[in-house]
Write an enzyme that holds these catalytic residues in place. Sequence first.
Site, mmCIF file in Angstrom:
data_model
loop_
_atom_site.group_PDB
_atom_site.id
_atom_site.type_symbol
_atom_site.label_atom_id
_atom_site.label_comp_id
_atom_site.label_asym_id
_atom_site.label_seq_id
_atom_site.Cartn_x
_atom_site.Cartn_y
_atom_site.Cartn_z
ATOM 1 N N HIS A 1 0.803 -1.292 0.043
ATOM 2 C CA HIS A 1 0.009 -0.152 -0.091
ATOM 3 C C HIS A 1 1.002 1.227 0.167
ATOM 4 O O HIS A 1 0.405 2.427 -0.276
ATOM 5 C CB HIS A 1 -0.825 -0.126 1.217
ATOM 6 C CG HIS A 1 -0.381 0.529 2.542
ATOM 7 N ND1 HIS A 1 -0.048 -0.802 3.451
ATOM 8 C CD2 HIS A 1 0.062 1.357 3.134
ATOM 9 C CE1 HIS A 1 0.492 -0.251 4.571
ATOM 10 N NE2 HIS A 1 0.376 1.124 4.378
ATOM 11 N N ASP B 1 0.462 -7.580 1.670
ATOM 12 C CA ASP B 1 0.835 -6.160 1.629
ATOM 13 C C ASP B 1 2.260 -6.004 1.772
ATOM 14 O O ASP B 1 2.719 -5.211 2.379
ATOM 15 C CB ASP B 1 -0.092 -5.533 3.029
ATOM 16 C CG ASP B 1 0.154 -4.185 2.984
ATOM 17 O OD1 ASP B 1 0.225 -3.619 1.849
ATOM 18 O OD2 ASP B 1 0.206 -3.396 4.081
ATOM 19 N N SER C 1 4.655 2.308 7.801
ATOM 20 C CA SER C 1 4.351 1.167 7.251
ATOM 21 C C SER C 1 5.538 1.155 6.331
ATOM 22 O O SER C 1 6.263 1.679 5.784
ATOM 23 C CB SER C 1 3.102 1.590 6.212
ATOM 24 O OG SER C 1 1.826 1.834 6.960
#
Length: 362
Positions: free
Chosen positions: A103, A133, A207
């Site tokens: 993402h 992911d 992230s």
Amino acid sequence: MAKQLIFIIKSIAYGLALALLWLLFFQQNGQFQLSQLFSNHEAEPAAISYARAVRAAAPSVVNVYTVSTQQDPRSYQRRIIQNQSLGSGVIMRADGYILTNYHVVNGADQIVVALQDGRQLEAILIGQDRMTDLAVLYVQATDLPVIPQQPNLEPQVGDLVLAIGNPLNLGQSITQGIISATGRAGLSTNTYTDFMQMDAAINAGNSGGALVNSNGVLVGINTAAFQRQRNLEVQGIFFAVPYKLAHTVMEKLIKHGRVVRGYLGLSGEPVINSAGERQVSTAQHFYGMKITEVDAFGPAAVSGLQADDILLEMAGVTLTSVGQALDLVAEAAPDTQVQILIERRGERMLIPTRIGVRSDTD
């Protein structure tokens, strides 16, 4: 009398020699106060610090900046707008491969990686995997600091962990927590049941960063915070992709550009106890996976598997959980045939089944 005098002289000489050695020792090892000999105060314990772990891991955690362009749907003149985002990444190999989140880089037209030594490098997207992911970037550079890794490391619930990343573009930051729960390490699902849960804070920009243990060894890739309802305030629930899963996905992306997964086209639920009944008891054990639904056009249906069949073994491996069964399917090479031991209406039989290919949309 002479012997006593010699004894006294020797004793004095030994005493002077010991005193001289005592003085020389404290002269070389700092100031010494006589009061220390009679002090009852214990030495202050050393402060607990994870600086060594941070020094080992932090240089290999990079900042990831992306730029994407798109047409403004509200503009009649097809005005182009730019979107910028940020995240983190982890240098996994000295030859330039970096792990980050799907993402973080999905849809990016330009990716720039900023190292902690000040270098800024253009990155190439090697491959990405929506279901875990994860994404792999490549930069052409030398003297890259690689994150410490131990392939056989098994993180445990209760282990202390440090999350390293670039939250809100404030610069590299460290947060601390413990592993709250561990999932299964496989390739079968895109839900958080495969991930590690921990309470080291993850914010926008974290992230793709590193989750390391107190020795600075990589245990996971930070990925997300728990979000279910916008008006629900949740604290201390964050997720990371386990190292073994992340490394497996990375190698597949480097080799093939994508992750190829096996597919049968079925779903199921656990059967507890040999009677097939769910009982609240400390003696509960997994008996098998009961098929609840079969894709009419999937490999399972073609081989003759049916709803209510109980899967017991796959390719000679006894099933111990639904997650393990799904992982065995996902990790099986597509277009290979496996023998599946099932129980149907009290009778056991082997069903030869050909593994299909799972797409990202399955």
